[in-house]
Design an enzyme around this catalytic site. Structure first.
Site, PDB file in Angstrom:
ATOM      1  CE  LYS A  38      -3.874  -2.095  -0.606  1.00 39.12           C
ATOM      2  NZ  LYS A  38      -4.730  -2.846   0.269  1.00 39.12           N
TER       3      LYS A  38
HETATM    4  C1  LIG Z   1      -5.738  -3.924   0.762  1.00 39.43           C
HETATM    5  C2  LIG Z   1      -7.102  -3.654   0.894  1.00 39.43           C
HETATM    6  C3  LIG Z   1      -8.054  -3.936   2.231  1.00 39.43           C
HETATM    7  C4  LIG Z   1      -7.465  -4.762   3.070  1.00 39.43           C
HETATM    8  O1  LIG Z   1      -6.220  -4.259   3.600  1.00 39.43           O
HETATM    9  P1  LIG Z   1      -5.458  -5.014   4.702  1.00 39.43           P
HETATM   10  O2  LIG Z   1      -4.712  -4.099   5.496  1.00 39.43           O
HETATM   11  O3  LIG Z   1      -4.637  -5.919   3.905  1.00 39.43           O
HETATM   12  O4  LIG Z   1      -6.668  -5.948   5.672  1.00 39.43           O
HETATM   13  C5  LIG Z   1      -9.191  -3.529   1.905  1.00 39.43           C
HETATM   14  N1  LIG Z   1     -10.014  -3.033   1.024  1.00 39.43           N
HETATM   15  C6  LIG Z   1      -9.274  -2.645  -0.043  1.00 39.43           C
HETATM   16  C7  LIG Z   1      -9.905  -1.839  -1.158  1.00 39.43           C
HETATM   17  C8  LIG Z   1      -7.947  -2.845  -0.160  1.00 39.43           C
HETATM   18  O5  LIG Z   1      -7.227  -2.726  -1.321  1.00 39.43           O
END
Ligand SMILES: *Cc1c(COP(=O)(O)O)cnc(C)c1O
Length: 388
Positions: free
Chosen positions: A188
């Site tokens: 991210k």
């Molecule tokens: C990555 C993601 C999540 C989940 O994030 P985590 O920290 O891995 O639980 C939820 N929603 C979207 C749109 C994502 O891209």
């Protein structure tokens, strides 16, 4: 000549290493002072009164809906074009998702689709919106999702996993609305390895989330060692979860937060190059940006194949692969996933925009360490593919 371009590559510097080392040396590895420091900095960055760190965005989304009182029999609106985490948390609580299509140009949920569903179903209690690719859903004004939810009397959870740091006319993302959740997963825009953050201006929601984040205990374990009450004096008020963020992860987060805007700018430069290069091409289309370029987090950059290349997504992906270019797809819509499709008898015909998007979308490499040579190579490779 082949220039290797991975889809994504993370970058950790000496400062992250130093902060993590000092946590290890301190002997306090779990949630403590560094997590509190990360939360305070994050709350200031977003101009909100509460920021609560979790061990994932999925955990934060679960806690958000729990704190809003979502339970069995309730329905929650969610876009079909998202990662499964946005919808699975609704099922954790025994409630049911109501899937909606997104706008064809922006890939964002619209106030109209929320109004339509609320008119059809009577038990809709909340809506989860996704700030897809890194730009804010329209929140304010007559067609704003936040204003619409307030008018309709339903609660709003923002899945901002793509959208840190980003903003719109109203200010930083998450500065308005009931609750907003961020992801610090490894790929991210800022990362703690694994981690998440929930922000809100609502004191009651913040209190409930704090309790449920750590076993339903009425005050956090760390306070046990710093407050003057005896350390055994705590109560359990609900069967809570184990969703806290350790200081080791928060140590990476405090450093990454300082770099968030400079890393965003580097992604914006790549995005601008892509926008310039593909807006003139007959066989490529890009997602329309409804915010200014410097308000966008630019987490993913999808191009959509059209004209001669329409329907050739898999072929184009493998041709790019042969040229050493990594790509990804965001997302195969949830109405196509067997669990949701079968349980809710979903038909692809009800989601025409997400369908035509996903059949033709390719997410291109975009990460702060990407060189201009790599960006140029991706552009040239696609221009060549489009001209044959
Ligand atoms: C990555 C993601 C999540 C989940 O994030 P985590 O920290 O891995 O639980 C939820 N929603 C979207 C749109 C994502 O891209």
């Amino acid at each position: 000549m082949v220039v290797k371009v991975p889809y994504f590559k993370g970058q950790m510097g000496a400062d992250e290493l130093e902060r993590v080392a000092s946590v290890l040396e301190s002997g306090w590895l779990t949630t403590g002072k560094v997590t509190a420091e990360f939360e305070n900095k994050f709350a200031r960055f977003c101009s909100v009164s509460h920021a609560l760190a979790t061990n994932s965005c999925t955990a934060a989304l679960h806690l958000a809906l729990e704190a809003l009182g979502i339970g069995p029999g309730d329905k929650v609106i969610v876009p079909t074009l998202t990662f499964t985490a946005s919808a699975e948390v609704i099922r954790y609580l025994g409630a049911d998702p109501v899937f909606v299509d997104v706008d064809a140009e922006t890939c964002l949920i619209t106030a109209d689709s929320i109004r339509t569903q609320v008119a059809i179903h009577d038990s809709i209690k909340a809506c989860v919106v996704v700030h897809f690719a890194g730009q804010s859903v329209e929140m304010t004004g007559e067609n704003g999702v936040w204003e619409t939810c307030q008018k309709l009397g339903i609660r709003l959870v923002q899945d901002a996993a793509h959208a840190f740091p980003s903003r719109d006319q109203y200010g930083p993302i998450g500065s308005i609305g009931d609750v907003t959740c961020f992801s610090f997963y490894a790929n991210k825009t800022i990362t703690t390895g694994e981690g998440g953050m929930l922000i809100t201006n609502d004191d009651d929601i913040a209190h409930r989330v704090k309790v449920m984040r750590l076993h339903g205990i009425d005050r956090d374990i760390w306070n046990r060692f710093t407050s003057d009450k005896p350390s055994w004096e705590y109560d359990v008020v609900a069967p809570g979860y184990k969703y806290n963020m350790p200081d080791i992860n928060a140590a990476i987060g405090v450093v990454q937060l300082d770099k968030a805007e400079s890393m965003r700018k580097l992604r914006q430069e790549i995005a601008e190059k892509y926008l310039d290069s593909f807006s003139e091409q007959d066989c490529y289309r890009v997602i329309r940006s409804r915010v200014k370029l410097d308000e966008h987090a630019w987490h993913i950059f999808p191009i959509i194949l059209q004209g001669n290349l329409a329907g050739s997504r898999d072929r184009v992906i493998s041709m790019l692969g042969e040229k050493g270019i990594g790509t990804s797809i965001h997302y195969k819509p949830l109405h196509r996933m067997s669990y949701y499709r079968e349980r809710y008898s979903l038909d692809a015909g009800a989601f025409p925009n997400s369908e035509s998007y996903w059949q033709n979308c390719i997410s291109l490499p975009i990460f702060p360490g990407m060189t201009s040579e790599q960006t140029e190579y991706v552009v040239q490779s696609l221009v060549e593919l489009g001209s044959v």
